[in-house]
Design an enzyme around this catalytic site. Structure first.
Site, mmCIF file in Angstrom:
data_model
loop_
_atom_site.group_PDB
_atom_site.id
_atom_site.type_symbol
_atom_site.label_atom_id
_atom_site.label_comp_id
_atom_site.label_asym_id
_atom_site.label_seq_id
_atom_site.Cartn_x
_atom_site.Cartn_y
_atom_site.Cartn_z
ATOM 1 N N ASP A 1 -2.866 6.717 0.613
ATOM 2 C CA ASP A 1 -3.084 5.528 -0.217
ATOM 3 C C ASP A 1 -4.474 5.556 -0.834
ATOM 4 O OD1 ASP A 1 -2.400 3.248 -1.517
ATOM 5 O OD2 ASP A 1 -2.609 1.916 0.210
ATOM 6 N N GLY B 1 -11.775 -9.593 2.440
ATOM 7 C CA GLY B 1 -10.844 -8.930 1.548
ATOM 8 C C GLY B 1 -9.459 -8.836 2.125
ATOM 9 N N LYS C 1 -10.127 -5.523 10.597
ATOM 10 C CA LYS C 1 -8.895 -5.628 9.820
ATOM 11 C C LYS C 1 -7.778 -6.095 10.735
ATOM 12 C CE LYS C 1 -7.938 -3.124 6.361
ATOM 13 N NZ LYS C 1 -7.552 -2.155 5.336
ATOM 14 N N GLY D 1 -4.469 -3.171 1.802
ATOM 15 C CA GLY D 1 -3.055 -2.965 1.606
ATOM 16 C C GLY D 1 -2.265 -3.385 2.841
ATOM 17 N N PHE D 2 -2.942 -3.477 3.965
ATOM 18 C CA PHE D 2 -2.210 -3.698 5.208
ATOM 19 C C PHE D 2 -2.575 -4.992 5.926
ATOM 20 C CE2 PHE D 2 -2.393 0.787 4.374
ATOM 21 C CZ PHE D 2 -1.066 1.128 4.453
ATOM 22 N N GLY D 3 -3.527 -5.673 5.483
ATOM 23 C CA GLY D 3 -3.856 -6.910 6.176
ATOM 24 C C GLY D 3 -5.180 -7.492 5.735
ATOM 25 N N LYS D 4 -5.525 -8.588 6.369
ATOM 26 C CA LYS D 4 -6.761 -9.266 6.010
ATOM 27 C C LYS D 4 -7.965 -8.596 6.667
ATOM 28 C CE LYS D 4 -4.735 -13.810 5.561
ATOM 29 N NZ LYS D 4 -4.731 -15.170 6.056
ATOM 30 N N VAL D 5 -9.078 -8.634 5.994
ATOM 31 C CA VAL D 5 -10.282 -8.025 6.540
ATOM 32 C C VAL D 5 -11.359 -9.091 6.699
ATOM 33 C CG1 VAL D 5 -11.961 -6.184 6.283
ATOM 34 C CG2 VAL D 5 -9.702 -5.932 5.273
#
Ligand SMILES: *[C@@H]1O[C@H](CO)[C@@H](O)[C@H](O)[C@H]1NC(C)=O
Ligand SMILES: *[C@@H]1O[C@H](CO)[C@@H](O)[C@H](O)[C@H]1NC(C)=O
Ligand SMILES: *[C@@H]1O[C@H](CO)[C@@H](O)[C@H](O)[C@H]1NC(C)=O
Ligand SMILES: *[C@@H]1O[C@H](CO)[C@@H](O)[C@H](O)[C@H]1NC(C)=O
Ligand SMILES: *[C@@H]1O[C@H](CO)[C@@H](O)[C@H](O)[C@H]1NC(C)=O
Ligand SMILES: *[C@@H]1O[C@H](CO)[C@@H](O)[C@H](O)[C@H]1NC(C)=O
Ligand SMILES: *[C@@H]1O[C@H](CO)[C@@H](O)[C@H](O)[C@H]1NC(C)=O
Length: 679
Positions: free
Chosen positions: A467, A349, A371, A352-356
């Site tokens: 968030d 996924g 993450k 909001g802050f980066g790729k997981v």
């Protein structure tokens, strides 16, 4: 000859078995040779030097050691429990100096195997379903090193008496009375040998627990309470120890044990017990020194050169401050291996802050989510990482647990518990996924509310999530809602120019005052939670670009329907009318209350939870949320929506990754350069 041999074996048999003076008394001054007799379970093992090691550094496991034969605790099944007494020496050596889990317990149970019992906070004794049930017949004295709020633990260093339940009947912080009768602090997970005495007086229904780091029994117990064990203990029960680890592990040792029915167990002499292993060395990878014989072939030298170049290329450059932050740090290599080199295949996924990425930690075989966040500024990193390390101490069943972190150049890698069911938004909006029933939705809502309450009020400091949205609610294997990404929004604050305040959030969840003041508060989180409530009931995003104009802004639409007395019209059609009307109305009303433009009018998370639990009835009358300050023209004319979007350009210095296909997404607002949303 044969007789002599037989005698010899009998002799060996007695040497290697606990010495029994009576049927109802035994002692182990060492477990050496008893390996075949003590019943071991899970990862428990007898060490070479005779200690019983219940758990090792493997996360999320348990280990048990029980006396093999049942012991008679009553004259008849309906009778009164006998007195008993036990003394034992134990030690808890955490994997990292100050962090470990979860503790150990002396237990009296009706079976030695305890099928279905879980590790972690359940200490290998119970599970979430049977916890608290009087049919369990579990008595335990826990030496607990993690504070679990769900069980109302008083601290992360306490002794508790557990009667069929992990919520202690009585508990006390670990301490002991020294020779001059002053109370001294005792650290259970200090890696030192501690002696514990547990005495139950069946005549007076009195239970006393004593602790000391010494061999002599203190004159006063640290925990003493009246308790009738007659209904908990059956006629025959097993006695032993159980310990468990969680995300962080500890080695739990039992070094010696004496047990006696209807009498007082003698104290152990700590100096005669097996010695604990010395402090563990930090396992930071050291550069492997390779001595090459002078006659080595050039080919070998070339191979070595290649190897070293690769090694240097991949090495973590660890700065001094990172070592100060200490535990929780994973090596880059470990994470790289776990995610198979951050392969796209492992991508699960975009947060909001980066790729997981999904990964499997090699040594413990645990599934994790990694993450990867890129951070342009190095200055902010240090503060941020300290903060992350402190957030790693947050523990709640409705939070996605942060297991650790790793920094490599400008990248920060955060390691979380893996959530097999992904994020809530998929279930709500992705038509290919199965939909959630109302019961499941309501459980998720209550879970998230309790996680948020913990962040806001129950931890040692207030944590603002900033968030909250369906994409940040993850579902575990039992479909419990868990909040992810908490605290992350601060990354951008630390890294940014202090003269500008950045507001991070997602359109539709952003409280109006946030864009004015730029200061996230508990009530701005409540606002976002309100949007989430409506979203979960209606199965629709807070702002739906594709919707009919009058349905564009969810909260307005819900409010209109509420005013018209047709509130149930908004309920997600995918539920096919199968829901509890009372609960749905509670959630919708609560969603409207939380979505109020005025922060003062929004309830606190504690109130929210009370409403959800039905402890307090919601007010009959609601005040209009006045969403987005409709200035006469109403919300639905489209222009306003356009203005709304365009006044919040996505800041170009952020890597834009989004789960939403719509352009209306994670809006990063730089409030100093943008006119406020509400004027
Ligand atoms: C273990 O010890 C108990 C003590 O009562 C004894 O009865 C039993 O025979 C022993 N079992 C083994 C396998 O040695
Ligand atoms: C159990 O039975 C024994 C022998 O009959 C008796 O001496 C003892 O007092 C009884 N104990 C209890 C707690 O009833
Ligand atoms: C919980 O433990 C009981 C036995 O104590 C077992 O029957 C049950 O299946 C367990 N539940 C789960 C969910 O594992
Ligand atoms: C306790 O467990 C029994 C069987 O294990 C079960 O029938 C009963 O419903 C449980 N009670 C509660 C309150 O969960
Ligand atoms: C136990 O210790 C914690 C801090 O370690 C403290 O907050 C709490 O009040 C103590 N509880 C009791 C009952 O002494
Ligand atoms: C009691 O003894 C401990 C050491 O065992 C010492 O630290 C403490 O000061 C003593 N307290 C009094 C009141 O003498
Ligand atoms: C404890 O419970 C047992 C059996 O349930 C009962 O016979 C006994 O009187 C109780 N003791 C007290 C002090 O209530």
């Amino acid at each position: 000859m044969a007789e002599a041999l037989k005698l010899f074996w009998v002799f060996v048999f007695f040497l290697s078995n606990p010495v029994l003076s009576q049927l109802d008394e035994f002692f182990y001054d060492s477990f050496h040779g008893a390996g075949n007799n003590l019943s071991l379970n899970g990862v428990a093992k007898i060490e070479k030097n005779g200690m019983l090691r219940l758990t090792n550094d493997v996360a999320r496991w348990f280990g048990r050691g029980f006396y093999p034969s049942p012991i008679r605790f009553k004259n008849s099944s309906g009778g009164k429990a006998f007195s008993f007494s036990t003394a034992f020496a134990f030690a808890i050596v955490p994997q990292y100096p100050t962090l470990g889990g979860h503790g150990l317990a002396f237990a009296i149970t009706s079976t030695k195997e305890l099928p279905g019992a879980l590790p972690r906070q359940y200490l290998g004794l119970l599970n979430a379903t049977d916890n608290g049930n009087s049919t369990n017949h579990v008595f335990a004295v826990e030496f607990d090193t993690v504070q679990d709020f769900e069980f109302n633990d008083i601290s992360d260093n306490h002794v508790g008496i557990d009667l069929n339940s992990m919520t202690s009947y009585a508990s006390a912080n670990a301490s002991y009375f020294s020779d001059n009768s002053t109370k001294e602090y005792l650290n259970l997970k200090g890696g030192k040998t501690i002696q514990a005495w547990i005495d139950y007086d069946g005549q007076r229904d009195q239970l006393n627990v004593f602790l000391s780091p010494h061999s002599t029994k203190p004159t006063s117990p640290i925990l003493s309470c009246g308790v009738n064990l007659s209904s908990i203990l059956k006629e025959f029960m097993y006695v032993g120890f159980s310990a468990s680890t969680g995300l962080l592990a500890s080695s739990h040792y039992v070094l010696g044990w004496r047990f006696k029915m209807n009498g007082v167990a003698e104290s152990l002499d700590l100096s005669s017990l097996p010695k604990l292993p010395g402090p563990k060395r930090n396992n930071t990878p050291l550069i492997i020194g390779v001595s090459v014989a002078a006659t080595s072939m050039i080919v070998f030298a070339v191979a070595l050169a290649f190897y070293l170049i690769r090694k240097i290329k991949n090495a973590d450059v660890i700065e001094a401050w990172e070592l100060d932050i200490g535990p929780h740090r994973f090596s880059y290599q470990e994470l790289k291996k776990a995610t198979r080199g951050f392969r796209d295949k492992e991508l699960i996924g975009f947060g909001g802050f980066g790729k997981v990425y999904k990964g499997t930690l090699r040594n413990s075989n645990t599934q994790v989510a990694v993450k990867r966040i890129s951070h342009e500024s190095k200055q902010g990193m240090r503060e941020f990482v300290s903060e992350i390390a402190s957030i790693g101490r947050l523990r709640h069943r409705n939070l996605v647990q942060l297991l650790g972190w790793c920094r490599r150049r400008g990248d920060l890698l955060l390691v979380y518990d893996y959530m097999p069911n992904g994020s809530l938004d998929k279930y709500l909006f992705d038509t290919s996924k199965s939909t959630l029933s109302w019961e499941q939705r309501f459980k998720i809502i209550k879970g998230v509310a309790s996680g948020l309450l913990y962040l806001h009020e129950e931890w040692e400091q207030t944590v603002i999530h900033r968030d909250i949205k369906a994409g940040n609610i993850l579902l575990d294997s039992e479909l419990n809602g868990r909040l992810g990404d908490f605290g992350l929004a601060k990354l951008y604050e630390h890294g940014s120019n202090p003269s500008t305040t950045r507001v991070v959030g997602t359109l539709g969840y952003l409280a109006p005052e946030l864009t004015r003041t730029g200061k996230p508060t508990r009530s701005s989180d409540v606002f976002a939670f309100g949007a989430l409530l409506l979203e979960v009931v209606c199965g629709r995003r807070p702002v739906e670009a594709k919707a009919l104009p009058e349905e564009l802004i969810l909260v307005d639409w819900v409010w209109e329907r509420w005013r018209e007395g047709a509130i149930l019209d908004v309920v997600d059609p995918r539920l096919k009318g199968e829901y509890d009307e009372v609960e749905v109305v509670v959630v919708l009303k609560l969603g409207l209350m939380c979505s109020n433009n005025s922060p003062a009018v929004r309830p606190s998370m504690r109130q929210v939870l009370r409403y959800l639990e039905g402890e307090v009835a919601l007010p009959e009358e609601l005040s209009a949320p006045d969403a987005y300050d409709k200035k006469g023209g109403g919300a639905g004319d489209g222009f306003e929506f356009e203005d709304y979007v365009h006044s919040y350009p996505a800041s170009s210095c952020f890597e834009k990754v989004s789960t939403w296909s719509s352009a209306v997404d994670d809006v990063d607002v730089e409030s100093s350069s943008v006119s406020p949303l509400v004027t």
